[in-house]
Structures are given as C-alpha cells and as structure tokens.
Design an enzyme around this catalytic site. Sequence first.
Site, PDB file in Angstrom:
ATOM      1  N   CYS A 301       0.788  -1.167  -0.045  1.00 12.41           N
ATOM      2  CA  CYS A 301       0.078  -0.033  -0.053  1.00 12.41           C
ATOM      3  C   CYS A 301       0.781   1.273  -0.055  1.00 12.41           C
ATOM      4  O   CYS A 301       1.658   1.574   1.039  1.00 12.41           O
ATOM      5  CB  CYS A 301      -0.752  -0.101   1.177  1.00 12.41           C
ATOM      6  SG  CYS A 301      -1.869   1.535   1.501  1.00 12.41           S
ATOM      7  N   CYS A 304      -0.122   3.823   2.535  1.00 10.78           N
ATOM      8  CA  CYS A 304       0.253   3.508   3.721  1.00 10.78           C
ATOM      9  C   CYS A 304       1.793   3.791   4.309  1.00 10.78           C
ATOM     10  O   CYS A 304       2.299   4.279   5.262  1.00 10.78           O
ATOM     11  CB  CYS A 304       0.304   1.772   4.107  1.00 10.78           C
ATOM     12  SG  CYS A 304      -1.572   1.326   3.853  1.00 10.78           S
TER      13      CYS A 304
END
Length: 375
Positions: A301, A304
């Site tokens: 991600c 993230c």
Amino acid sequence: MEASKMEAFKQFIDQCKANPLILHTPSLSFFKAYLQSLGAKIPSEPKQEYDSMEEEQYTSAGTRSSGEDEIVESDIELDASDVVEPDNDPPQEMGDRSAEVTEETQDAAQMAKSKAMEAISEGKLDEAITFLTEAVQLNPTSAILHGTRGSVFLKLKKPNAAIRDAEAALQINPDSAKGYKVRGMARAMLGQWQEAANDLHIAAKLDYDEEIESMLKKVEPNAHKIEEHRKKYDRLRKERELKRAEHERKLRQEAQDRAAASGLKDGEVIQIRMISDLEAKLKAASKTSRLGVLYFTATWCGPCRFISPLVTSSASKYPKVVFLKIDIDEAREVASRYNISSVPTFIFVKNGQEIDKVVGADKNVLESKIAQHAG
C-alpha cells in the site's frame, strides 16, 4: 515442526518479548524453568507496594501490615460481686443407675432425704450432703434427689459440684426445672453469665418461682453486656476483614495494571499478528485508561508508506497512546473482525469501545483525531 505451528511459536515469542512478565503465568512455569536452566534472566514480578495513605487507613481500621493482626478487645464492666472461686473437690458419689430400685430402697432414700431436710433447717449443710448422698446411692434414678443435693452445694458455695448434680438430674429428666435452676445459679456463681441466663430462662418456663426471677435480675444485665460486646467486636472484625479484602483487591489490581502497562511500549508502534495479541493489548490499554489506535496497513500500500512516518512520530509525541499496527495480510482474522476493506484505516478504541475511525492517508485529519482523543 509444521509451518503453522512454527509461526504460532514465533508469535508466542514475540508476545514474550513484548511482555516478559507473562512468563510468570502459572501455566507457563515449565517454560520459564526451561529458560532459566539455560541461564536466561527472567524479569522479577512487580512488588506489591502499599500506598502510605492507604496503609495508614488500613492500620487505623484495626489491621496492621506487620505485627499483631488481632483487634484488642476492651474490658467489660460486670457485676461480679457474687462470683466465687471454683471448687475442685473430687466428684461426689452418683450411685449406680443400672441397679434395681425397689420400694424398700425408695423408702430408705426418702427417709435419708427427710433427715437431710432437717439438717438443712438447722444449718448443718455438710451433714445434709451426707444424708442426700446416702439417698442418691439408694435411689440414683431420682432427678429430684440430685437437684436437692445440688441446691445444698450451692449453699456451700460449691458450684462445680452443684453443676454435676444438676446435669445428672437433667440426664434422668430433660424437663427437670430444678436441674436447670441449680445449674443456672451455679453458672452465675462461676461468672458464666450467658449460660446462666439461658438455664434460668428455661427453668422459669418449666416451673417459675421468685428465686429464679431474682437471680435473672442479677444475671441478665451481665449477659446482655457480654452479648453486646461480642456483637460489637464481631462487627469490627468483619469490617476489618472487608477492608483487608478490599485493600488486597486494590493491590492485586494495581499489580495487574502495572504488569499490563509494562507490556505497552510507550512511544513505540506495536506490531499485532493475532487476535489474542490485539485483545491483550486493548485490555491492557483499557485497564490503564489509555487510548488505542489500530493502524491497518499493507506492505503493497503506497498511501500506507506515506502515512507511516506520521504514525511513528505520533507514537513518540503521545507515549501514553497505544499504537497497534496490523498488516491485513499477516493478520487476516483481525482485519476481518473490523471489516477492513481499504488501507490505511485507523480505528480509535477507548475502554473497549470503538469511538472513531479514519480511512485514508490524510495527515491533517489523522493528526487532528489523535490530538482530540489523546487528551
């Protein structure tokens, strides 16, 4: 070893690293002993320390942290003017109750009793005892004879002898009013006030007389004082035990809170891989009234990776906030429990309840939410 078991073992080791105090759990004593046999050093369990103010209150309530543990009872002011020294003469003759009692021996016993009554009227009490003992030996199954001799022992200030005759009378006739009366008066002579009152009340129910009433007026005030004294100190002991139990409960709770807090790494982000890890950390956070921030992420991600430094810096900025990092691919069960459909997702938990949620990598929103709930 199977891969799944190896993974579970690795997770257990991670738990031990995060909170070494779990090795003191009784069920893990075998593992702790094994580690110590290899020379490992296990952190000591937190000592239970008494808060000075609590200890002072605890002591003033009648219990001490050291030394004597009993409440010292005060003296009771009783009227003991008629109490005598106990007599220690050898037991009087009681006769053989298994022997046959004929009309002839009954008559002889009655004759001896008559002589005893005459001796009593003349104040010859020792002589009366001799005649009554003769009567008892002739008719040992007569409760009246035992009761009569017991009443003479009372006049001679020999309460123990009187009690022996009274109890013999009650064995022969459990409803012997004279037996209860003599024993009650004898017990009063020995200062056994409550027992005396009990016997005299029974005697009064069976065969009331003025002498019993007069004796009860002397005995009952003392018996009442003793009963009130007993109730008072029973109550104090019960209160002391309740305070002690509450104090120990608080100490245990404080020790548990300290142990729980020791597993929370202040200023760090804690990796979570299993539901049990998460539950333990959230429970510890709840016990110490801390905010928990669940940070759901994934290695693939991009957002993230963008937000991750803020999470790390926030953990340092708010050391009493518990930041828990959950990789949704490693901890699928945790992600499933919270219905995570996208990452990053932040769930705010306090006292076991979900209080807020942030989805996405908006630094301003996340910083604002952490500041709002951390206070």
